[in-house]
Design a protein around this motif. Structure first.
Motif, PDB file in Angstrom:
ATOM      1  N   ASN A  95       0.809  -1.226   0.000  1.00  0.00           N
ATOM      2  CA  ASN A  95       0.000   0.000   0.000  1.00  0.00           C
ATOM      3  C   ASN A  95       0.841   1.275   0.000  1.00  0.00           C
ATOM      4  N   TYR A  96       2.146   1.122  -0.028  1.00  0.00           N
ATOM      5  CA  TYR A  96       3.044   2.270  -0.173  1.00  0.00           C
ATOM      6  C   TYR A  96       3.108   2.596  -1.664  1.00  0.00           C
ATOM      7  N   LYS A  97       2.355   3.610  -2.072  1.00  0.00           N
ATOM      8  CA  LYS A  97       2.150   3.884  -3.492  1.00  0.00           C
ATOM      9  C   LYS A  97       2.306   5.376  -3.799  1.00  0.00           C
ATOM     10  N   LEU A 558      14.404   5.508  -3.964  1.00  0.00           N
ATOM     11  CA  LEU A 558      13.795   6.796  -4.268  1.00  0.00           C
ATOM     12  C   LEU A 558      12.342   6.754  -3.816  1.00  0.00           C
ATOM     13  N   ARG A 559      11.826   7.902  -3.415  1.00  0.00           N
ATOM     14  CA  ARG A 559      10.397   8.010  -3.116  1.00  0.00           C
ATOM     15  C   ARG A 559       9.644   8.193  -4.432  1.00  0.00           C
ATOM     16  N   PRO A 560       8.396   7.756  -4.504  1.00  0.00           N
ATOM     17  CA  PRO A 560       7.641   7.909  -5.752  1.00  0.00           C
ATOM     18  C   PRO A 560       7.227   9.352  -5.992  1.00  0.00           C
ATOM     19  N   GLN A 577       7.009   9.475 -13.933  1.00  0.00           N
ATOM     20  CA  GLN A 577       7.201   8.767 -12.668  1.00  0.00           C
ATOM     21  C   GLN A 577       8.626   8.217 -12.635  1.00  0.00           C
ATOM     22  N   GLN A 578       9.096   7.824 -11.450  1.00  0.00           N
ATOM     23  CA  GLN A 578      10.382   7.139 -11.365  1.00  0.00           C
ATOM     24  C   GLN A 578      10.348   5.917 -12.293  1.00  0.00           C
ATOM     25  N   SER A 579      11.432   5.649 -12.980  1.00  0.00           N
ATOM     26  CA  SER A 579      11.466   4.553 -13.933  1.00  0.00           C
ATOM     27  C   SER A 579      12.043   3.278 -13.351  1.00  0.00           C
ATOM     28  N   ASN A 580      12.226   3.265 -12.035  1.00  0.00           N
ATOM     29  CA  ASN A 580      12.923   2.121 -11.431  1.00  0.00           C
ATOM     30  C   ASN A 580      11.990   1.121 -10.766  1.00  0.00           C
ATOM     31  N   GLY A 581      10.684   1.213 -11.020  1.00  0.00           N
ATOM     32  CA  GLY A 581       9.744   0.281 -10.396  1.00  0.00           C
ATOM     33  C   GLY A 581       8.470   0.943  -9.944  1.00  0.00           C
ATOM     34  N   TRP A 582       8.571   2.214  -9.539  1.00  0.00           N
ATOM     35  CA  TRP A 582       7.369   2.941  -9.139  1.00  0.00           C
ATOM     36  C   TRP A 582       6.419   3.144 -10.317  1.00  0.00           C
ATOM     37  N   ASP A 583       6.958   3.140 -11.547  1.00  0.00           N
ATOM     38  CA  ASP A 583       6.108   3.375 -12.705  1.00  0.00           C
ATOM     39  C   ASP A 583       5.194   2.194 -12.999  1.00  0.00           C
ATOM     40  N   ASN A 584       5.354   1.089 -12.295  1.00  0.00           N
ATOM     41  CA  ASN A 584       4.487  -0.074 -12.485  1.00  0.00           C
ATOM     42  C   ASN A 584       3.423  -0.189 -11.399  1.00  0.00           C
ATOM     43  N   MET A 585       3.347   0.829 -10.530  1.00  0.00           N
ATOM     44  CA  MET A 585       2.401   0.746  -9.404  1.00  0.00           C
ATOM     45  C   MET A 585       1.223   1.693  -9.620  1.00  0.00           C
TER      46      MET A 585
END
Length: 585
Positions: A95-97, A558-560, A577-585
């Motif tokens: 839930n950290y989004k 990094l924070r989203p 968005q951050q391209s390191n994983g946050w962009d998939n949330m």
């Protein structure tokens, strides 16, 4: 009449900020106040605006939802027991989004104050009716805060929007500027602040809590150090960090900034502005520090670290003002209690950081305490009188005989539970009027001990670990101060061969535990994921919590970017968005 005057001051201080805080978000800034930003070119208007910036810093450090949510938990030191965003951030849950309310609140508040600073710099340069010296000082104070705000943003988010000038219109498009450009702008502001004569040299030369050249020098050293680790690094960064930090340390005696003789005195209630402090957020009603009487921005840190001590003070449910109001939001890791602070007898910083004794608020008789020694469970009978010692947390394990020999509760590290664990006491406030009241203690943000650790880390990166002028020297200066007895000083001294980046991080925990710096430290040194996976858990025979360790991912360094920020860009290229994983949330 006095209350009316306070309310008038409150309104006047808020007015310079209304043109940015009354808006939907920082991309839709409109001026709704009757006082225009142009009033910043008058001494009175500029002063009110600058006071508003000082007051605005409270919102980052004082409330229950504040920067501690992003910097204290989710590290090798603490995890979160609370619910909502605090729990999600501290344990890296699903839930950290990017839709997090607090991430957006932090982002928006930062850009609100940055825009205020931009307005002050833009209009204040033409200020008349004031001496050039005073104008320069006020502009330098403003540029310091602008640099600090951007520095925190770039550490949290990497590439961010770089607004160099004041905006009073509606912006529909924005972009993320390269981290290197943001660092250049931060350093440009701080070089202005550290120019001799632009700010008072030290705290003895100005009012308590105001920006000084010593503070700006400390932040500049930290910026160089942080950039030196990053992809925006310049070849001279670590040398610059070392030079600035060591020069500040050497000048300390002359400018009135020096280490406190005893570590235990640094965080004593009422001593938040001592000789070691470079910057503390003033939580007072004095209007020169911003908006007075704002309950939302009072100091809640006095609560969030307070453990469930009523389980071992003989009462079962009674709390006392001097022991704090039990929120138990932040729980230390097994590593924090057992390893980082493993030498509780010789290193005084454990007992100066964690509460160890609780007095009984009531009489109690024949209470059974169960406890483990190793793998074996035992029990003992506890009784006591009101006002006498009821609970003792020694910070080290003891034998069955030692634990059973007393009438009071003894809770050793192998018997900590959730929520029975040591209270981190740096923010306790025994002077509150009642248990439910928040604190008005000022919050220490930067102190000279960290300057020593910046010098040590920079020296390490330069390959200089010597005990003369290198990493070991600056760490040993702090460890010398930390010795609980003079006879232990030699035992606490380290050699150049002991120095690694992990040792430096361990020492930062012992010196700076809970001081809202840890997440930055781990990200800067590229150790966040490694150390949380290694240390981010708490386990005893009584309880087991492994969420930070189990949940953390590589992209959490990094924070989203807040979802509301992305959605607010309605023209030009989409806000990335951050391209390191946050962009998939």
């Amino acid at each position: 009449m006095k209350m009316k005057m306070k309310n008038l001051i409150f309104l006047l201080i808020c007015i310079p900020l209304l043109f940015v805080t009354a808006c939907k978000d920082f991309l839709e800034e409109e001026n709704h106040s009757k006082i225009t930003p142009e009033s910043f070119n008058t001494p009175q208007g500029f002063e009110l605006g600058l006071n508003g910036v000082y007051g605005g810093m409270r919102a980052f450090y004082g409330p229950i939802s504040a920067i501690h949510m992003l910097t204290v938990t989710g590290t090798d030191e603490f995890y979160s027991r609370a619910s909502g965003d605090i729990y999600n951030f501290g344990n890296y849950t699903a839930n950290y989004k990017p839709s997090s309310d607090y991430i957006y609140s932090y982002w928006r508040s930062s850009y609100t104050l940055i825009n205020t600073c931009n307005g002050l710099v833009h209009f204040g340069q033409d200020m008349t009716g004031i001496t050039e010296t005073k104008k320069t000082t006020m502009l330098a104070e403003t540029k310091f805060f602008r640099a600090l705000l951007y520095f925190r943003l770039v550490q949290f988010f990497g590439d961010v929007t770089l607004n160099r000038t004041y905006n009073d219109g509606v912006i529909k498009e924005a972009k993320r500027d390269p981290m290197a450009d943001v660092y250049d702008f931060i350093i440009e502001d701080l070089l202005y602040c550290t120019t001799p004569g632009n700010l008072p040299a030290g705290s003895k030369d100005t009012n308590t809590g105001r920006v000084t050249q010593a503070l700006a020098r400390h932040l500049l050293a930290k910026v160089y150090l942080t950039r030196g680790w990053s992809s925006a690094a310049q070849s001279t960064d670590f040398q610059q960090a070392y030079d600035v930090a060591t020069a500040l340390i050497e000048d300390g005696e002359q400018i009135g900034v020096k280490l406190m003789p005893k570590y235990a005195d640094i965080h004593k209630p009422g001593n938040e502005n001592n000789q070691e402090i470079l910057y503390s957020v003033q939580m007072t009603n004095d209007p020169i520090y911003g908006v007075p009487e704002s309950d939302a921005n009072m100091n809640h840190l006095s609560h969030v670290f307070v453990a469930g001590y009523f389980n071992f003070n003989g009462s079962g449910n009674v709390q006392q003002i001097e022991d704090g109001r039990v929120y138990a939001r932040y729980h230390g890791t097994t590593w924090l209690y057992n390893e980082a602070f493993g030498d509780v007898d010789k290193d005084s910083r454990y007992y100066a950081t964690f509460q160890s004794e609780w007095k009984a608020p009531v009489d109690f008789q024949n209470r059974t305490q169960e406890f483990y020694v190793g793998n074996t469970k035992y029990s003992a009978i506890r009784s006591g009188a009101k006002g006498n010692l009821a609970g003792y947390l020694p910070g080290k394990n003891m034998t069955r005989e030692e634990i059973g020999a007393t009438n009071y509760y003894i809770l050793t590290p192998e018997n900590y539970t959730d929520p029975s664990f040591p209270t981190m006491k740096k923010f306790l406030d025994p002077n509150r009027a009642s248990l439910s009241f928040d604190s008005q203690r000022s919050i220490i943000v930067y102190r000279l001990a960290e300057t020593y650790l910046i010098a040590a880390e920079a020296a390490f990166k330069l390959g200089n670990n010597s005990t003369n002028n290198g990493a070991a020297y600056y760490i040993n200066e702090l460890r010398k101060r930390a010795a609980s007895k003079e006879e232990y000083i030699d035992d606490l001294m380290i050699a150049p061969g002991d120095i690694t980046i992990d040792y430096i991080l361990d020492e930062r925990t012992r010196e700076l535990c809970g001081e809202q710096l840890r997440w930055f430290d781990l990200v800067r040194t590229q150790k966040l994921v490694e150390r949380v996976r290694k240390h981010g858990f708490f386990t005893t025979k009584w309880t087991n919590h492994t969420l930070p360790k189990d949940n953390i991912q590589d992209f959490h360094v990094l924070r989203p970017i807040p979802l509301k920020q992305i959605e607010s860009v309605i023209a030009g290229d989409p806000y990335p968005q951050q391209s390191n994983g946050w962009d998939n949330m």
